[in-house]
Design an enzyme around this catalytic site. Structure first.
Site, mmCIF file in Angstrom:
data_model
loop_
_atom_site.group_PDB
_atom_site.id
_atom_site.type_symbol
_atom_site.label_atom_id
_atom_site.label_comp_id
_atom_site.label_asym_id
_atom_site.label_seq_id
_atom_site.Cartn_x
_atom_site.Cartn_y
_atom_site.Cartn_z
ATOM 1 N N LYS A 1 -23.236 -2.802 29.449
ATOM 2 C CA LYS A 1 -22.311 -3.037 30.515
ATOM 3 C C LYS A 1 -21.312 -1.894 30.434
ATOM 4 O O LYS A 1 -20.389 -1.784 29.355
ATOM 5 C CB LYS A 1 -21.532 -4.250 30.089
ATOM 6 C CG LYS A 1 -21.056 -5.276 30.957
ATOM 7 C CD LYS A 1 -19.937 -4.405 32.080
ATOM 8 C CE LYS A 1 -18.326 -4.634 31.429
ATOM 9 N NZ LYS A 1 -17.697 -3.609 32.121
ATOM 10 N N GLY B 1 -13.963 -0.329 22.708
ATOM 11 C CA GLY B 1 -12.990 -0.523 23.600
ATOM 12 C C GLY B 1 -11.743 -0.852 23.000
ATOM 13 O O GLY B 1 -11.590 -0.880 21.748
ATOM 14 N N SER B 2 -10.801 -1.483 23.643
ATOM 15 C CA SER B 2 -9.559 -2.074 23.013
ATOM 16 C C SER B 2 -9.665 -3.186 22.201
ATOM 17 O O SER B 2 -10.443 -3.964 21.987
ATOM 18 C CB SER B 2 -8.392 -2.373 23.945
ATOM 19 O OG SER B 2 -9.024 -3.520 24.672
ATOM 20 N N THR B 3 -8.529 -2.803 21.023
ATOM 21 C CA THR B 3 -8.564 -4.062 19.931
ATOM 22 C C THR B 3 -8.432 -5.433 20.907
ATOM 23 O O THR B 3 -9.050 -6.386 20.212
ATOM 24 C CB THR B 3 -7.377 -3.765 19.320
ATOM 25 O OG1 THR B 3 -7.680 -2.516 18.514
ATOM 26 C CG2 THR B 3 -7.338 -4.985 17.946
ATOM 27 N N GLY C 1 -11.616 -6.582 21.943
ATOM 28 C CA GLY C 1 -12.615 -6.875 20.532
ATOM 29 C C GLY C 1 -12.283 -8.192 19.877
ATOM 30 O O GLY C 1 -13.195 -8.810 19.800
ATOM 31 N N GLU D 1 -15.731 -1.201 17.753
ATOM 32 C CA GLU D 1 -14.990 0.047 17.410
ATOM 33 C C GLU D 1 -13.953 0.009 18.528
ATOM 34 O O GLU D 1 -14.213 -0.002 19.708
ATOM 35 C CB GLU D 1 -16.015 1.056 18.171
ATOM 36 C CG GLU D 1 -17.479 0.932 17.431
ATOM 37 C CD GLU D 1 -17.344 1.769 16.021
ATOM 38 O OE1 GLU D 1 -16.306 2.438 15.545
ATOM 39 O OE2 GLU D 1 -18.205 1.708 15.348
ATOM 40 N N CYS E 1 -10.032 7.373 21.058
ATOM 41 C CA CYS E 1 -9.559 6.520 20.145
ATOM 42 C C CYS E 1 -9.100 7.024 18.950
ATOM 43 O O CYS E 1 -8.091 6.618 18.225
ATOM 44 C CB CYS E 1 -10.722 5.674 19.918
ATOM 45 S SG CYS E 1 -12.267 6.808 19.437
ATOM 46 N N GLU F 1 -0.872 1.860 20.570
ATOM 47 C CA GLU F 1 -1.765 2.824 21.299
ATOM 48 C C GLU F 1 -1.378 3.139 22.758
ATOM 49 O O GLU F 1 -1.527 2.252 23.613
ATOM 50 C CB GLU F 1 -3.302 2.158 20.944
ATOM 51 C CG GLU F 1 -4.173 3.402 21.493
ATOM 52 C CD GLU F 1 -5.507 2.978 21.430
ATOM 53 O OE1 GLU F 1 -6.020 1.853 22.086
ATOM 54 O OE2 GLU F 1 -6.560 3.640 21.143
HETATM 55 P P1 NAD Z 1 -11.175 -2.024 27.131
HETATM 56 O O1 NAD Z 1 -11.029 -2.728 26.023
HETATM 57 O O2 NAD Z 1 -10.343 -2.392 28.461
HETATM 58 O O3 NAD Z 1 -12.584 -2.089 27.957
HETATM 59 C C1 NAD Z 1 -13.792 -1.972 27.303
HETATM 60 C C2 NAD Z 1 -15.290 -2.307 27.914
HETATM 61 O O4 NAD Z 1 -14.886 -4.029 27.776
HETATM 62 C C3 NAD Z 1 -15.328 -2.079 29.457
HETATM 63 O O5 NAD Z 1 -16.529 -2.294 29.792
HETATM 64 C C4 NAD Z 1 -14.441 -3.606 29.907
HETATM 65 O O6 NAD Z 1 -15.189 -3.705 31.168
HETATM 66 C C5 NAD Z 1 -14.994 -4.540 28.806
HETATM 67 N N1 NAD Z 1 -14.403 -5.619 28.762
HETATM 68 C C6 NAD Z 1 -13.072 -5.801 29.265
HETATM 69 N N2 NAD Z 1 -12.846 -7.459 29.246
HETATM 70 C C7 NAD Z 1 -13.718 -7.878 28.663
HETATM 71 C C8 NAD Z 1 -14.017 -9.390 28.335
HETATM 72 N N3 NAD Z 1 -13.046 -10.318 28.356
HETATM 73 N N4 NAD Z 1 -15.491 -9.730 28.075
HETATM 74 C C9 NAD Z 1 -16.322 -8.529 27.806
HETATM 75 N N5 NAD Z 1 -15.903 -7.374 28.150
HETATM 76 C C10 NAD Z 1 -14.627 -6.956 28.590
HETATM 77 O O7 NAD Z 1 -11.107 -0.582 26.900
HETATM 78 P P2 NAD Z 1 -10.995 0.520 27.771
HETATM 79 O O8 NAD Z 1 -9.875 0.720 28.446
HETATM 80 O O9 NAD Z 1 -12.241 0.749 28.531
HETATM 81 O O10 NAD Z 1 -11.112 1.857 26.742
HETATM 82 C C11 NAD Z 1 -10.002 2.290 26.033
HETATM 83 C C12 NAD Z 1 -9.856 1.566 24.649
HETATM 84 O O11 NAD Z 1 -11.158 1.689 24.014
HETATM 85 C C13 NAD Z 1 -8.999 2.286 23.774
HETATM 86 O O12 NAD Z 1 -8.352 1.215 22.795
HETATM 87 C C14 NAD Z 1 -9.712 2.940 22.581
HETATM 88 O O13 NAD Z 1 -9.010 3.321 21.535
HETATM 89 C C15 NAD Z 1 -10.831 2.302 22.548
HETATM 90 N N6 NAD Z 1 -11.945 3.081 22.099
HETATM 91 C C16 NAD Z 1 -12.454 3.114 20.806
HETATM 92 C C17 NAD Z 1 -13.335 3.736 20.281
HETATM 93 C C18 NAD Z 1 -13.757 3.787 18.789
HETATM 94 O O14 NAD Z 1 -14.917 4.321 18.475
HETATM 95 N N7 NAD Z 1 -13.272 3.274 17.786
HETATM 96 C C19 NAD Z 1 -13.834 4.903 21.118
HETATM 97 C C20 NAD Z 1 -13.314 5.003 22.505
HETATM 98 C C21 NAD Z 1 -12.563 4.199 22.938
#
Ligand code: NAD
Length: 496
Positions: A189, A242-244, A247, A265, A300, A399
């Site tokens: 996804k 993605g975001s905390t 997560g 992550e 991140c 963040e």
């Molecule tokens: P996000 O959490 O908004 O989205 C990440 C993914 O999750 C997207 O594909 C999104 O469509 C999906 N998503 C959103 N809501 C969802 C739900 N309710 N159910 C299932 N999936 C859902 O994050 P973003 O804005 O895409 O990315 C930025 C974040 O990612 C930052 O917080 C960054 O620190 C983090 N990040 C972490 C790492 C790591 O390795 N720790 C690496 C890159 C980015």
């Protein structure tokens, strides 16, 4: 011979995009016929209308993934054969690396030079993982003579990989390479802000011997297709970057459904600590600036909290501002641009509101560049450095995910450690000092998944990558990740 800005622009004008989902071995529109736009943040242009998958596509994909897994053409294939197929995929990606980099640059605004680096890292990850997979052995337990105890590792089953937009292809490969290598069926996804390279990757995967249903891509929004996948009773694991905030939702979905594994992550607010005996102030300041301004700060592990010993703080901040002046945003298709465009208007507004909040809460914004110096119009934000930051300010704690640096002073090692650890996050940390005893002492006390000493973001494929605290619990890269995508089975054979 590297391409020029004009050559990249010409290639961009000739690109065609795959916009359909990749489901059960076919490229297909969403059943509802719905689409969503993919925008180029550097120009505001609509690049394509992408299939908007929702719950029905999630359900179909999970059923196909499960059937493919149970059939065993991939899950029970000899590791050496899976290796050959994944190495073939690495070759296909290498043949198309310029095109894949261009897709990420157009889709989310990163400079083309960075995007090329990301694709190179993705290829390295895939090759490393493929080469590793047939060198892992199970174990024989130290039982008595009356039994033979075998400890074997088996694939988990159906793995959903949910990835963000900041390193679209690279994050995708970090997730799917170990999941496929260990025999799982994978549903990807991608972020709704960067689906195009994932769909091009699906076209390349369709050229390999990976069986139908073993790899699928469902573009769409997290709140519908992502959530449906995460709540599915037939999905065995979610590998998420993605975001905390999201997560935490995924952990809840796992609890509400089948207790699927979640590897998370998540976000970060990483401290970069410069001691008074750092080797060379201008050189360290340049690296500290790059640690936050690389990829527009949309990283991140961005070194977004800079802790500088008060004895060198003033000259260090001067050198930092000097370095930042050479890191201005520019046309992402210009190979000389250090920073590109912010991914979209929503993220731009979020970053701008943190900059305003930093000023309101009393931090001092150092003069780096004015709007008059902008090289191009669009979603661009110049490097922004705040000094006089205190621990209670939002820019010190939250963040921002943009090119905004919070600088704080400290007087001794204990204070530096206390400030560094005073965070909900624990993804990365940096230390700059020539005192080998001190750096090891401090590195051990930092609550962080990785610590970089006299460098930033150094590790290669051999080192695990992931966080502690609310930065998550998963690990990408290295041999460790292959263990994450497998389950241990104990086989006890009684000997009579
Ligand atoms: P996000 O959490 O908004 O989205 C990440 C993914 O999750 C997207 O594909 C999104 O469509 C999906 N998503 C959103 N809501 C969802 C739900 N309710 N159910 C299932 N999936 C859902 O994050 P973003 O804005 O895409 O990315 C930025 C974040 O990612 C930052 O917080 C960054 O620190 C983090 N990040 C972490 C790492 C790591 O390795 N720790 C690496 C890159 C980015």
């Amino acid at each position: 011979m590297p391409l020029t800005q004009a050559q990249w622009q010409q290639r961009a004008s000739q690109l065609s995009f795959e916009t359909r989902a990749y489901l059960d071995g076919e490229f297909t529109h969403a059943a509802s016929g719905k689409t969503f736009p993919s925008l180029n943040p550097a120009t505001g242009d609509t690049l394509a209308q992408v299939a908007r998958c929702e719950a029905p596509e999630a359900e179909r994909a999970v059923a196909c993934a499960r059937a493919a897994f149970d059939k065993g053409d991939w899950s029970r294939l000899a590791p050496a054969a899976r290796k050959r197929t994944l190495l073939h995929l690495a070759e296909l990606i290498a043949e198309h690396q310029q095109e894949l980099a261009l897709l990420d640059t157009l889709d989310m605004g990163k400079p083309i030079t960075s995007a090329l680096g990301d694709v190179a890292s993705a290829i390295e990850c895939l090759r490393y993982t493929a080469e590793s997979l047939d060198k892992l052995y199970g174990q024989v337990a130290p039982t008595g003579e009356e039994a033979l105890g075998l400890i074997v590792r088996e694939p988990l089953g159906v793995v959903v990989s949910i990835v963000p937009w900041n390193f679209p292809l690279m994050m995708t490969i970090w997730k799917i390479a170990p999941a496929l290598a260990t025999g799982n069926s994978v549903i990807l996804k991608p972020s709704e802000k960067s689906s195009l390279s994932a769909l091009r990757l699906a076209q390349l995967i369709a050229l390999t011997e990976i069986p139908k249903g073993v790899f699928q891509v469902l573009p769409g929004f997290g709140t519908d297709v992502g959530k449906a996948l995460a709540l599915s009773m037939q999905v065995d694991a979610i590998a998420f970057t993605g975001s905390t905030q999201v997560g935490k939702l995924l952990t809840q979905y796992a609890g509400q459904s089948n207790l699927k594994r979640t590897f998370l992550e998540c976000g970060g607010k990483s401290p970069n600590i410069v001691f008074e005996d750092c080797a060379d102030i201008p050189c360290v300041a340049r690296q500290a600036a790059a640690a936050i301004f690389h990829n527009q700060g949309e990283v991140c592990i961005a070194g977004s909290r800079l802790l500088v010993h008060n004895r060198i703080r003033e000259p260090f901040v001067r050198a930092l501002c000097e370095a930042a002046r050479s890191m201005q945003p520019g046309d992402p298709l210009d190979p000389q641009s250090f920073m590109g465009a912010i991914v979209d208007q929503e993220q731009y507004d979020k970053i701008a509101s943190y900059i305003a909040l930093g000023e309101q809460q009393g931090a001092r914004r150092e003069a780096i560049i004015t709007d008059d110096n902008r090289q191009v119009e669009g979603c661009f934000i110049a490097p922004t450095i705040f000094t006089g930051v205190t621990a209670d300010m939002a820019i010190a704690n939250e963040e921002i995910f943009g090119p905004v640096l919070a600088v704080m002073g400290f007087d001794d090692e204990e204070e530096a450690i206390a400030i560094a650890n005073d965070s909900d996050y624990g993804l990365a940390a940096g230390l700059w000092s020539q005192d080998v005893n001190r750096v090891i002492r401090v590195a051990r006390r930092l609550q962080s998944g990785q610590v970089y000493i006299n460098n930033w973001a150094g590790p290669d494929m051999t080192m695990p990558f992931g966080g502690v605290k609310q930065s998550g619990n998963g690990r990408d890269k290295s041999l460790q990740t292959l263990g994450e995508y497998t389950e241990t089975k104990s086989i006890w054979l009684a000997i009579t």
